[in-house]
Design a protein around this motif. Structure first.
Motif, PDB file in Angstrom:
ATOM      1  N   LYS A 154      66.731   9.557  53.777  1.00  0.00           N
ATOM      2  CA  LYS A 154      66.858  10.998  53.624  1.00  0.00           C
ATOM      3  C   LYS A 154      67.093  11.604  54.999  1.00  0.00           C
ATOM      4  O   LYS A 154      66.250  11.486  55.892  1.00  0.00           O
ATOM      5  N   LEU A 155      68.241  12.227  55.153  1.00  0.00           N
ATOM      6  CA  LEU A 155      68.572  12.900  56.397  1.00  0.00           C
ATOM      7  C   LEU A 155      68.110  14.354  56.335  1.00  0.00           C
ATOM      8  O   LEU A 155      68.152  14.978  55.274  1.00  0.00           O
ATOM      9  N   SER A 156      67.689  14.851  57.476  1.00  0.00           N
ATOM     10  CA  SER A 156      67.324  16.251  57.608  1.00  0.00           C
ATOM     11  C   SER A 156      68.168  16.887  58.707  1.00  0.00           C
ATOM     12  O   SER A 156      68.572  16.215  59.656  1.00  0.00           O
ATOM     13  N   CYS A 157      68.388  18.167  58.550  1.00  0.00           N
ATOM     14  CA  CYS A 157      69.127  18.933  59.556  1.00  0.00           C
ATOM     15  C   CYS A 157      68.359  20.224  59.779  1.00  0.00           C
ATOM     16  O   CYS A 157      68.344  21.101  58.906  1.00  0.00           O
ATOM     17  N   SER A 158      67.718  20.322  60.938  1.00  0.00           N
ATOM     18  CA  SER A 158      66.924  21.498  61.255  1.00  0.00           C
ATOM     19  C   SER A 158      67.760  22.485  62.055  1.00  0.00           C
ATOM     20  O   SER A 158      68.432  22.100  63.022  1.00  0.00           O
TER      21      SER A 158
ATOM     22  N   ILE B   3      72.475  16.567  47.962  1.00  0.00           N
ATOM     23  CA  ILE B   3      72.339  17.556  49.036  1.00  0.00           C
ATOM     24  C   ILE B   3      71.446  18.695  48.552  1.00  0.00           C
ATOM     25  O   ILE B   3      71.586  19.185  47.425  1.00  0.00           O
ATOM     26  N   THR B   4      70.508  19.086  49.380  1.00  0.00           N
ATOM     27  CA  THR B   4      69.635  20.211  49.070  1.00  0.00           C
ATOM     28  C   THR B   4      69.393  20.994  50.356  1.00  0.00           C
ATOM     29  O   THR B   4      69.718  20.533  51.450  1.00  0.00           O
ATOM     30  N   ARG B   5      68.792  22.153  50.206  1.00  0.00           N
ATOM     31  CA  ARG B   5      68.474  22.960  51.374  1.00  0.00           C
ATOM     32  C   ARG B   5      67.208  23.754  51.097  1.00  0.00           C
ATOM     33  O   ARG B   5      66.894  24.078  49.948  1.00  0.00           O
TER      34      ARG B   5
ATOM     35  N   TYR C 292      69.152  19.010  53.770  1.00  0.00           N
ATOM     36  CA  TYR C 292      68.820  17.615  53.522  1.00  0.00           C
ATOM     37  C   TYR C 292      69.980  16.866  52.885  1.00  0.00           C
ATOM     38  O   TYR C 292      70.845  17.458  52.236  1.00  0.00           O
ATOM     39  N   LEU C 293      69.955  15.550  53.062  1.00  0.00           N
ATOM     40  CA  LEU C 293      70.864  14.679  52.333  1.00  0.00           C
ATOM     41  C   LEU C 293      70.090  13.435  51.935  1.00  0.00           C
ATOM     42  O   LEU C 293      69.763  12.600  52.781  1.00  0.00           O
TER      43      LEU C 293
END
Length: 127
Positions: free
Chosen positions: A19-23, A70-72, A80-81
Motif C-alpha cells: 500500500k503506497l501513501s502520498c502525503s 486508489i483512495t484518498r 493511497y494506492l
C-alpha cells in the motif's frame, strides 16, 4: 504549490500486496484531482490511476484494473494506492501527482494535466 511525498514502496514477491501513501503539504488536496504514475528505467512515465477530488470515479489503466485500488483521505491530506497480486511488470518507481487545474474531473491523465509531482517510491516485485 503542493508538496507531495510518497512512501510504502519496497521489495516484495509476486502475488504480494503493498500500500503506497502520498502525503501532501503546502495546501490542501481537497480541491485537486489526484493520480498515480509509474516509471521503469528507460521508459516514459506512464499513468496508472486517478481519483476525483471527492474520492469518486476512480479510474485504472487495464494493466492494473481489478488489482489496484486508489483512495484518498482529504481530512488527512493523503492519497493511497493499494496494490494487490503484484507481478514483476509492476516493478517501477511510483509517483503521485495533483491535477494542474482545480476541481479537475478528467480520468485519464497525461503529464500536461499534472500540477505537482512527488519524488517517487520504488516498488520491486521479484518472481
Amino acid at each position: 504549490q503542493v508538496q507531495l511525498a510518497e512512501s510504502g514502496g519496497g521489495l516484495v514477491q509476486a502475488g504480494d500486496s503493498l500500500k503506497l501513501s502520498c502525503s501532501a503539504s503546502g495546501r490542501p488536496i481537497k480541491d485537486f484531482g489526484m493520480a498515480w504514475f509509474r516509471q521503469v528505467p528507460g521508459k516514459e512515465r506512464e499513468f496508472v490511476s486517478s481519483i476525483r477530488k471527492d474520492g469518486d470515479h476512480p479510474y485504472y489503466v487495464d494493466a492494473v484494473k481489478g488489482r489496484f485500488v486508489i483512495t484518498r483521505d482529504n481530512r488527512k491530506n493523503v492519497l493511497y494506492l493499494q496494490m494487490n497480486d503484484l507481478n514483476v511488470e509492476d516493478s517501477a518507481v511510483y509517483y503521485c501527482a495533483t491535477s494542474r487545474i482545480l476541481w479537475y474531473t478528467g480520468t485519464k491523465y497525461d503529464e500536461h494535466d499534472v500540477g505537482s509531482w512527488g519524488r517517487g517510491t520504488q516498488v520491486t516485485v521479484s518472481a
